[in-house]
Structures are given as structure tokens and as C-alpha cells.
Design a protein around this motif. Structure first.
Motif, PDB file in Angstrom:
ATOM      1  N   GLU A 171      30.684  69.806  35.883  1.00 41.79           N
ATOM      2  CA  GLU A 171      29.258  69.552  36.026  1.00 41.79           C
ATOM      3  C   GLU A 171      29.013  68.633  37.223  1.00 41.79           C
ATOM      4  N   PRO A 172      27.934  68.848  37.954  1.00 41.31           N
ATOM      5  CA  PRO A 172      27.653  68.001  39.118  1.00 41.31           C
ATOM      6  C   PRO A 172      27.656  66.519  38.738  1.00 41.31           C
ATOM      7  N   GLY A 173      28.357  65.727  39.541  1.00 41.34           N
ATOM      8  CA  GLY A 173      28.406  64.291  39.323  1.00 41.34           C
ATOM      9  C   GLY A 173      29.404  63.823  38.285  1.00 41.34           C
ATOM     10  N   ASP A 174      30.102  64.733  37.627  1.00 39.96           N
ATOM     11  CA  ASP A 174      31.017  64.368  36.536  1.00 39.96           C
ATOM     12  C   ASP A 174      32.407  64.083  37.096  1.00 39.96           C
ATOM     13  N   ASP A 175      32.604  62.853  37.555  1.00 35.12           N
ATOM     14  CA  ASP A 175      33.884  62.486  38.153  1.00 35.12           C
ATOM     15  C   ASP A 175      35.001  62.464  37.115  1.00 35.12           C
ATOM     16  N   SER A 176      34.662  62.169  35.864  1.00 40.48           N
ATOM     17  CA  SER A 176      35.686  62.180  34.818  1.00 40.48           C
ATOM     18  C   SER A 176      36.251  63.591  34.634  1.00 40.48           C
ATOM     19  N   ALA A 177      35.376  64.584  34.599  1.00 38.48           N
ATOM     20  CA  ALA A 177      35.834  65.973  34.449  1.00 38.48           C
ATOM     21  C   ALA A 177      36.640  66.410  35.666  1.00 38.48           C
ATOM     22  N   LEU A 178      36.197  66.003  36.857  1.00 42.16           N
ATOM     23  CA  LEU A 178      36.938  66.357  38.064  1.00 42.16           C
ATOM     24  C   LEU A 178      38.324  65.722  38.044  1.00 42.16           C
ATOM     25  N   ALA A 179      38.414  64.453  37.684  1.00 43.74           N
ATOM     26  CA  ALA A 179      39.720  63.789  37.620  1.00 43.74           C
ATOM     27  C   ALA A 179      40.629  64.486  36.611  1.00 43.74           C
ATOM     28  N   ALA A 180      40.061  64.890  35.480  1.00 46.48           N
ATOM     29  CA  ALA A 180      40.866  65.587  34.471  1.00 46.48           C
ATOM     30  C   ALA A 180      41.372  66.924  35.000  1.00 46.48           C
ATOM     31  N   LEU A 181      40.534  67.637  35.726  1.00 46.43           N
ATOM     32  CA  LEU A 181      40.970  68.909  36.315  1.00 46.43           C
ATOM     33  C   LEU A 181      42.085  68.684  37.333  1.00 46.43           C
ATOM     34  N   LEU A 182      41.972  67.630  38.123  1.00 44.62           N
ATOM     35  CA  LEU A 182      43.012  67.347  39.109  1.00 44.62           C
ATOM     36  C   LEU A 182      44.327  66.957  38.430  1.00 44.62           C
ATOM     37  N   GLU A 183      44.247  66.181  37.361  1.00 49.56           N
ATOM     38  CA  GLU A 183      45.465  65.855  36.624  1.00 49.56           C
ATOM     39  C   GLU A 183      46.094  67.109  36.033  1.00 49.56           C
ATOM     40  N   ARG A 184      45.260  67.963  35.488  1.00 43.38           N
ATOM     41  CA  ARG A 184      45.792  69.210  34.926  1.00 43.38           C
ATOM     42  C   ARG A 184      46.408  70.084  36.017  1.00 43.38           C
ATOM     43  N   ALA A 185      45.761  70.105  37.182  1.00 42.22           N
ATOM     44  CA  ALA A 185      46.296  70.894  38.294  1.00 42.22           C
ATOM     45  C   ALA A 185      47.684  70.411  38.696  1.00 42.22           C
ATOM     46  N   ARG A 186      47.922  69.111  38.554  1.00 44.37           N
ATOM     47  CA  ARG A 186      49.241  68.559  38.872  1.00 44.37           C
ATOM     48  C   ARG A 186      50.251  68.791  37.743  1.00 44.37           C
ATOM     49  N   ASP A 187      49.804  68.651  36.500  1.00 49.18           N
ATOM     50  CA  ASP A 187      50.739  68.633  35.371  1.00 49.18           C
ATOM     51  C   ASP A 187      50.991  70.006  34.760  1.00 49.18           C
ATOM     52  N   ASP A 188      50.025  70.901  34.872  1.00 46.21           N
ATOM     53  CA  ASP A 188      50.152  72.251  34.300  1.00 46.21           C
ATOM     54  C   ASP A 188      50.508  73.210  35.435  1.00 46.21           C
ATOM     55  N   LEU A 189      51.738  73.657  35.464  1.00 52.68           N
ATOM     56  CA  LEU A 189      52.211  74.479  36.579  1.00 52.68           C
ATOM     57  C   LEU A 189      51.512  75.833  36.661  1.00 52.68           C
ATOM     58  N   ASP A 190      50.860  76.243  35.586  1.00 58.04           N
ATOM     59  CA  ASP A 190      50.197  77.543  35.585  1.00 58.04           C
ATOM     60  C   ASP A 190      48.752  77.484  36.066  1.00 58.04           C
ATOM     61  N   MET A 191      48.168  76.279  36.113  1.00 54.49           N
ATOM     62  CA  MET A 191      46.729  76.201  36.338  1.00 54.49           C
ATOM     63  C   MET A 191      46.308  76.750  37.700  1.00 54.49           C
ATOM     64  N   LEU A 192      46.892  76.240  38.782  1.00 52.73           N
ATOM     65  CA  LEU A 192      46.451  76.661  40.115  1.00 52.73           C
ATOM     66  C   LEU A 192      46.755  78.132  40.379  1.00 52.73           C
ATOM     67  N   PRO A 193      47.935  78.657  39.999  1.00 53.98           N
ATOM     68  CA  PRO A 193      48.138  80.099  40.139  1.00 53.98           C
ATOM     69  C   PRO A 193      47.118  80.914  39.348  1.00 53.98           C
ATOM     70  N   ASP A 194      46.745  80.433  38.163  1.00 54.20           N
ATOM     71  CA  ASP A 194      45.740  81.151  37.379  1.00 54.20           C
ATOM     72  C   ASP A 194      44.382  81.147  38.068  1.00 54.20           C
ATOM     73  N   LEU A 195      43.997  79.996  38.649  1.00 53.57           N
ATOM     74  CA  LEU A 195      42.732  79.945  39.382  1.00 53.57           C
ATOM     75  C   LEU A 195      42.755  80.903  40.565  1.00 53.57           C
ATOM     76  N   MET A 196      43.861  80.920  41.293  1.00 57.54           N
ATOM     77  CA  MET A 196      43.933  81.796  42.456  1.00 57.54           C
ATOM     78  C   MET A 196      43.930  83.263  42.050  1.00 57.54           C
ATOM     79  N   ALA A 197      44.514  83.571  40.893  1.00 58.79           N
ATOM     80  CA  ALA A 197      44.480  84.957  40.402  1.00 58.79           C
ATOM     81  C   ALA A 197      43.047  85.383  40.096  1.00 58.79           C
ATOM     82  N   ARG A 198      42.211  84.417  39.691  1.00 59.62           N
ATOM     83  CA  ARG A 198      40.800  84.739  39.457  1.00 59.62           C
ATOM     84  C   ARG A 198      40.048  84.940  40.764  1.00 59.62           C
TER      85      ARG A 198
END
Length: 318
Positions: free
Chosen positions: A257-284
């Protein structure tokens, strides 16, 4: 006609430059930041409010010649709601161009029939090999309120305990206060770099090399940087606004959501810790990339310009 020329190095200039190059194979094209009385057959004006003086002059001098108005994010999602100059430009135009698939729904209902979607484009680039030692996020956008850089910066501060997540920001300080804040954050947070304004070729190389592009904007007509990321094999995390979802898809999972830095930080942490996340996003994103090929944009642009000019010739025929 564009209010931003090469010195601005912004999205409006990039659109104007690219369209001029695409049209020159069939037409004589002049690029200017305002219209001086001339005998051109058609005007393409970028930005309703900032081009209003030129569209007024054009319509007064050439009441029957076509006027094509390209709507920016600040037009669609702010100015046309209250600015009388922008509203008048909408009415004067023979055709309105929106740069994302959801743009027309922000127009007054009576004007939506004049809207045409033209998706911007860029050349494809092969994805780069990226290190596994850290995650490098990149935000690209000049420092101004509409781009909401503070959400990205607050997310960076939330991630201060994660030295394996690096955050870069490319963009000139159009707002000096934001520039001072960016410099202060870079001085105090080792994982964050503010790189200032860079040439477009260098920006593309950085997009190509990043693990993920972050786009936190509050309003966008259709951010070209998202297209550059998709066409470079770089996944995206973006704010849930029409200008982004109209390119990425409303069900794209990398939205916050616009302005939601907490959600953005959580997504970035997940992007680092979950090896499947970024490949899944790119597949979309990968199946959408062909929509932003230069030949698709060129074809849509020529069809619209050719149709407007043909309609004008037909009106003049006895």
C-alpha cells in the motif's frame, strides 16, 4: 510539445524523445517546450496542465486540426480533478492517451471515449548474474513528493540490522529538503546509498544489475522504470496505485500500500530470505514483457496519429 526537454532527464522527456524518433520515419517532427505559431498538421502535447497555454494557442490558431494530449500521472491522479487549465485541455483534445491500462477510469465519464492506451517501451536486456552474498534493492526516481522517496528511506531504516540487504537510490534532488534527507540517511546508514542523478544508460545498467527494483510512487501515469525492469529481467516491488497495477497487473503479488514502509521492509526481507520469491515474481512479469516491446508502442502510436490525420483529411474532402 513537451514541457520537459533533455535537461530534465525525466519520464516526460524520455517519452517525447522516444515518440519523436518513432514518428520520424513517416513525418517531420519538431520537439519544443512550448508552441510557437506554425503550420503543423497535428500537435501532440504531453501534460495537460503544463501544456495548457500551448494547447489553447493551437486550438485558437487551428480549430480543426488534430490535438493529441498525453496524460501524465499528475494529470490523471491530481490536476484534472480541480485545475481548470487541465480540464480545458482535456475538452480541447481530439484524443487522449493514457500510459497504463487503468488510466481511463480516472477520466470524467464523458471523456473516456476519447482515451487510447499506449504502453511505453524499451529495448530488452538480458538478465545479469547476481551475487548471493546480499540483496541489492534499487529505487529510481527524482526526489520529489509524488515519488514518495521517504517510504523507501523509512524501509531502509527498518532494515538497519540487515547488512545483507543493500538499498540504492538514483535520482536528482528536485526538492532540496529531500536531497538533504537523502544525504543524511546515506551518511548514517551503511546499507543505503543515494547516487544522485545519473545518465539514462547508467541507470539502465543499474536496473539490470539489481536484485529487485522498488517503486514507491504515490502517483504515476505509467512509470517507464517499471518497464525497464521488466525488460531487463529484474523483479519489482511497487505501490498499489493504478499507474503501477495498470502495468504489472492488479493481482501482482509484489505490491504494498502507498506509504506503507513496514510492508515494503517485510517484502524486502522476504525477497532476501525466501529463495523462491524473486523468481516467482519474475515468472509473473515475464509473460507481460512483450507488451512493452518498441514495435508494439510504435504500431499503436502510428495507428493513432495516422487515424487522426486521416480523419482530418476526410473532413476537408468535398
Amino acid at each position: 510539445m513537451t514541457p520537459a526537454l533533455a535537461s530534465a532527464n525525466n519520464g516526460n522527456w524520455q517519452t517525447a524523445r522516444r515518440w519523436a524518433a518513432m514518428l520520424r520515419s513517416a513525418y517531420r517532427v519538431d520537439l519544443a517546450d512550448h508552441w510557437s505559431a506554425g503550420d503543423e498538421a497535428l500537435m501532440i502535447a504531453l501534460h495537460a496542465r503544463r501544456s495548457a497555454a500551448s494547447t489553447d494557442a493551437w486550438r485558437s490558431a487551428h480549430p480543426k486540426r488534430p490535438l493529441l494530449l498525453v496524460l501524465t500521472g499528475t494529470d490523471l491522479y491530481r490536476d484534472i480533478a480541480f485545475d481548470t487549465d487541465a480540464q480545458r485541455a482535456l475538452r480541447q483534445a481530439d484524443a487522449l492517451v493514457v500510459l497504463n491500462t487503468l488510466g481511463a477510469r480516472s477520466l470524467p465519464p464523458g471523456l473516456r471515449g476519447k482515451a487510447h492506451v499506449i504502453l511505453q517501451s524499451c529495448a530488452a536486456r538480458a538478465p545479469q548474474a547476481r551475487t548471493q552474498r546480499h540483496l541489492r534493492a534499487l529505487m529510481v526516481g527524482h526526489l520529489r513528493d509524488e515519488k514518495d522517496p521517504r517510504t523507501y528511506w523509512r524501509a531502509a531504516q527498518r532494515l538497519a540490522s540487515r547488512p545483507d540487504i543493500l538499498l540504492d537510490h538514483v535520482g536528482a534532488a528536485l526538492d532540496p529538503l529531500l536531497g538533504a534527507e537523502a544525504a543524511g540517511l546515506a551518511a548514517g546508514l551503511a546499507q543505503f546509498r543515494w547516487l544522485g542523478g545519473l545518465p539514462h544508460g547508467e541507470v539502465r545498467r543499474r536496473i539490470q544489475a539489481a536484485h529487485v527494483l522498488v517503486h514507491a510512487s504515490r502517483m504515476e501515469g505509467g512509470a517507464h522504470v517499471l518497464i525497464e525492469a521488466m525488460r531487463s529481467g529484474t523483479p519489482v516491488l511497487a505501490s498499489r496505485i493504478d499507474g503501477n497495477t495498470g502495468l504489472l497487473g492488479e493481482d501482482y503479488p509484489g505490491l504494498f500500500e502507498p506509504g506503507d514502509d513496514s510492508a515494503l521492509a517485510a517484502l524486502l526481507e522476504r525477497a532476501r530470505d525466501d529463495l523462491d520469491m524473486l523468481p516467482d515474481l519474475m515468472a509473473r512479469l515475464a509473460p507481460r514483457a512483450s507488451r512493452f516491446a518498441p514495435e508494439a508502442e510504435r504500431s499503436a502510436l502510428h495507428d493513432l496519429v495516422g487515424g487522426l490525420l486521416a480523419s482530418r483529411r476526410n473532413e476537408l474532402m468535398p
